[in-house]
Design an enzyme around this catalytic site. Structure first.
Site, PDB file in Angstrom:
ATOM      1  N   HIS A   9       0.904  -1.103   0.156  1.00 45.08           N
ATOM      2  CA  HIS A   9       0.084   0.191  -0.061  1.00 45.08           C
ATOM      3  C   HIS A   9       0.898   1.302   0.073  1.00 45.08           C
ATOM      4  O   HIS A   9       2.270   1.299   0.288  1.00 45.08           O
ATOM      5  CB  HIS A   9      -1.007   0.077   1.250  1.00 45.08           C
ATOM      6  CG  HIS A   9      -0.135   0.005   2.308  1.00 45.08           C
ATOM      7  ND1 HIS A   9       0.358   1.002   3.048  1.00 45.08           N
ATOM      8  CD2 HIS A   9       0.283  -1.224   3.404  1.00 45.08           C
ATOM      9  CE1 HIS A   9       1.076   0.714   4.405  1.00 45.08           C
ATOM     10  NE2 HIS A   9       0.785  -0.591   4.427  1.00 45.08           N
ATOM     11  N   GLU A  83      -2.222  -7.238   7.381  1.00 43.35           N
ATOM     12  CA  GLU A  83      -0.637  -7.641   7.877  1.00 43.35           C
ATOM     13  C   GLU A  83      -0.903  -8.500   9.036  1.00 43.35           C
ATOM     14  O   GLU A  83      -1.935  -8.769   9.835  1.00 43.35           O
ATOM     15  CB  GLU A  83      -0.377  -5.969   8.214  1.00 43.35           C
ATOM     16  CG  GLU A  83       0.988  -5.851   8.861  1.00 43.35           C
ATOM     17  CD  GLU A  83       2.006  -6.212   7.778  1.00 43.35           C
ATOM     18  OE1 GLU A  83       2.225  -7.378   7.574  1.00 43.35           O
ATOM     19  OE2 GLU A  83       2.719  -5.311   7.237  1.00 43.35           O
TER      20      GLU A  83
END
Length: 214
Positions: A9, A83
């Site tokens: 990202h 994550e």
């Protein structure tokens, strides 16, 4: 052969503050992070049919939406590719927390999959949720009746660990080569597994003769 692109990202407020930010929904992109998403889309025009997906985290969804706007493509978030969950280290930016995080990741890269973040996940837990998603995407898109490339906007540590597992990457290489915001790990689907084609800016390497983690 079709390819899987694991895209980190864009920059977030937590990145700037060096905070461990893993719990959903997480931080938003900074203005610079938003520009990174647009720039990725403009700099990587699609050459073949592709699917664009992201984790459920704010930063991944926003990055994918910005890339999608440049590609004139739909995107959607999917579960289980967020994550690594750091548990008690969440939100911390102090040296002790970062050293603990690095120690656990170091153990993972060297085969100790059951060591866990304090109050968080082990690498075995990450594999159990993340790898089946890759297998489903592989069957649905990469090796389906109408093969398409897959772009998955995800997270730095998770990408490095999962890519190392899939492609049998040397643990020392995976540890040394961090991914910057919007860097990509590119994996080509072959008849007998995954071949590493790109790791961030690195493309000139020889795949090591090692077994995948796990």
């Amino acid at each position: 052969m079709s390819r899987l692109y694991l895209v980190r990202h864009g920059e977030t407020t937590a990145n700037v503050l060096q905070q461990l930010d893993t719990a959903l929904p997480g931080a938003h992109l900074t203005d610079f992070g938003a520009r990174q998403g647009i720039r990725f889309g403009l700099s990587n025009p699609l050459q073949v049919p592709a699917v664009l997906l992201s984790s459920q985290a704010n930063r991944a969804r926003q990055t994918a939406e910005l890339i999608a706007s440049a590609w004139d493509l739909d995107t959607s978030p999917i579960d289980d590719v967020h994550e690594i969950q750091v548990g008690e280290l969440e939100g911390r930016s102090d040296r002790e927390a970062h050293e603990k995080f690095r120690d656990v990741v170091h153990a993972w890269h060297h085969g100790d999959l059951d060591v866990a973040m304090p109050g968080g996940e082990s690498l075995e837990m990450v594999h159990r949720r993340y790898v089946p998603v890759i297998e489903r995407l592989d069957a649905q898109y990469l090796t389906g009746d109408q093969p398409r490339d897959v772009y998955l906007v995800s997270h730095g540590a998770a990408i490095r660990l999962v890519a190392a597992h899939l492609a049998g990457v040397d643990p020392e290489f995976a540890m040394r080569n961090h991914l910057r915001n919007t860097d990509t790990v590119e994996l080509e689907r072959t008849s007998d597994g995954w071949a590493l084609q790109r790791w961030g800016s690195v493309t000139d390497f020889v795949s090591p003769e090692v077994e995948p983690l796990g």
